[in-house]
Design an enzyme around this catalytic site. Structure first.
Site, short mmCIF file in Angstrom:
data_model
loop_
_atom_site.label_atom_id
_atom_site.label_comp_id
_atom_site.label_asym_id
_atom_site.label_seq_id
_atom_site.Cartn_x
_atom_site.Cartn_y
_atom_site.Cartn_z
N ASP A 45 4.46 6.36 1.91
CA ASP A 45 5.29 5.78 0.86
C ASP A 45 6.70 5.60 1.40
O ASP A 45 6.94 5.71 2.60
CB ASP A 45 5.29 6.71 -0.36
N GLU A 69 0.12 10.00 -9.49
CA GLU A 69 0.45 9.06 -8.42
C GLU A 69 0.66 7.64 -8.95
O GLU A 69 1.53 6.92 -8.48
CB GLU A 69 -0.65 9.06 -7.35
N TYR A 107 -1.57 3.62 -0.22
CA TYR A 107 -0.80 4.85 -0.39
C TYR A 107 -1.49 5.81 -1.36
O TYR A 107 -1.73 6.98 -1.03
CB TYR A 107 0.64 4.58 -0.90
#
Length: 362
Positions: free
Chosen positions: A139, A38, A121
């Site tokens: 996102d 991520e 996020y």
DNA sequence: CACTCGTGGAT
DNA sequence: TATCCAAGAGT
């Protein structure tokens, strides 16, 4: 807006199970793997990330390995991926996990946000994928998918819009496998519901989409335009000693390309002609570094251009000589022989400058 | 809150 | 070439 949530979830889940991408970080739900991917994927394409992700896992198989990694090895592994503060925050967070959390990952989005480099996020992505927390990971894909579904006109560039989307998305999330829901949104957004020319015919959510029904999908998401990159003129000086080593400068710990190595770069307050550039270079090296360059002259040819998100650099290259025994006490950098140039993390613009220099002198 | 912080692919 | 933009976060 009335929507059959059960039917929506079934359609979406079926589509994901058939079409989901096989990605390296989807082999398990290890928070270390999910987190690493991520961070790398922030503002960065999947195809770009994959080789970096594989390399990182070989180099640093566990969060403890990452916490203990030498900084230059870490930056070298990140070289070329951009947004280099991500790499420094990556190690900060790894050390938080090892030291503050005793190697045990926090399991909620709220706690995960305490980690360096982990914002709303990323925290939601990790919490939902690794720990099954029902929380939307919002996102760019989520903004696009749900603004088109519900014709949400909130400006996605405005941080306050996040809660508007969260309120719209949360009721659609299933109790089981909320991480799959979030990842399905990303796959849909990148493969079907794309920014330009979405594949509406194959969109599993098309019958729920207000903007498709109204033909207004092109109006979403609403986003204020970003500013143009600011033009900046610089000189870059290729300095060599009698054995052919290059003088590389370690950039300041703050600001653009922090901590990375480049040829010495000097910014011009306004574009200068060659004579003024020469005077600037000699003056700056004397006053800032107490160094006297010999045989300073323009390399010639077109300047090297490099555009960042917010800056547009135009770099005129110069060449000069400096003896290897020159006193570098005041210069933040060192001599680097061509054979050992890959020991130092360098940004793409440095690779461009080196390539131009080698092409010109050969 | 507006700005900073990279890179490379698509159009 | 210009513009957008891709799984954002820190300040």
């Amino acid at each position: 807006m009335t929507i059959d949530v059960n039917a929506f979830q079934t359609d979406f889940r079926n589509w994901y199970q058939t079409h989901k991408r096989d990605l390296p970080w989807r082999r398990d739900q290890e928070p270390y793997h999910v987190w690493l991917s991520e961070i790398m994927l922030q503002q960065t394409r999947v195809d770009t990330v994959i080789p970096y992700y594989e390399k990182f896992l070989k180099l640093f198989p566990t969060v403890q390995d990452l916490a203990n990694a030498p900084e230059d090895q870490l930056m070298k592994a990140w070289e070329g991926l951009g947004y280099y503060s991500r790499a420094r925050n990556l190690q900060k967070a790894a050390r938080q996990i090892v030291q503050d959390y005793n190697g045990e990952w926090p399991t909620t989005a709220k706690e995960l946000q305490n980690l360096a480099g982990v914002g709303p996020y990323t925290a939601a992505a990790i919490a939902s994928i690794s720990f099954n927390e029902k929380i939307p990971a919002i996102d760019g894909n989520a903004f696009r998918v749900f603004s088109r579904l519900f014709e949400i006109k909130a400006d996605i560039a405005d941080p306050k819009s996040r809660q508007v989307f969260a309120a719209a998305i949360l009721p659609l999330m299933p109790d089981a496998a909320p991480g799959d829901f979030n990842q399905a949104v990303m796959d849909l957004g990148s493969m079907i519901a794309t920014p330009k020319e979405p594949d509406i015919a194959h969109d599993p959510l098309r019958k729920y989409s207000l903007s498709y029904a109204d033909g207004t999908w092109m109006d979403y998401p609403v986003k204020t335009k970003q500013k143009k990159p600011k033009p900046v003129s610089l000189v870059g000086i290729v300095i060599q000693n009698e054995s052919g080593a290059f003088l590389l400068q370690r950039r300041d710990h703050k600001g653009v390309l922090a901590d990375l190595f480049t040829f010495p770069l000097l910014a011009e307050t306004e574009p200068l002609d060659a004579a003024a550039q020469g005077r600037l270079i000699q003056a700056e090296f004397k006053e800032s570094y107490n160094l006297m360059l010999a045989d300073l002259k323009p390399l010639g040819g077109k300047p090297v251009r490099h555009t960042f998100t917010h800056l547009k650099w135009t770099i005129d290259l110069w060449t000069a000589q400096l003896p290897s025994d020159a006193d570098l006490s005041y210069f933040p950098g060192e001599w680097v022989a061509p054979s050992e140039s890959d020991r130092f993390p360098v940004p793409t613009v440095q690779k461009k400058m080196m390539k131009r220099y080698l092409a010109t002198v050969s």
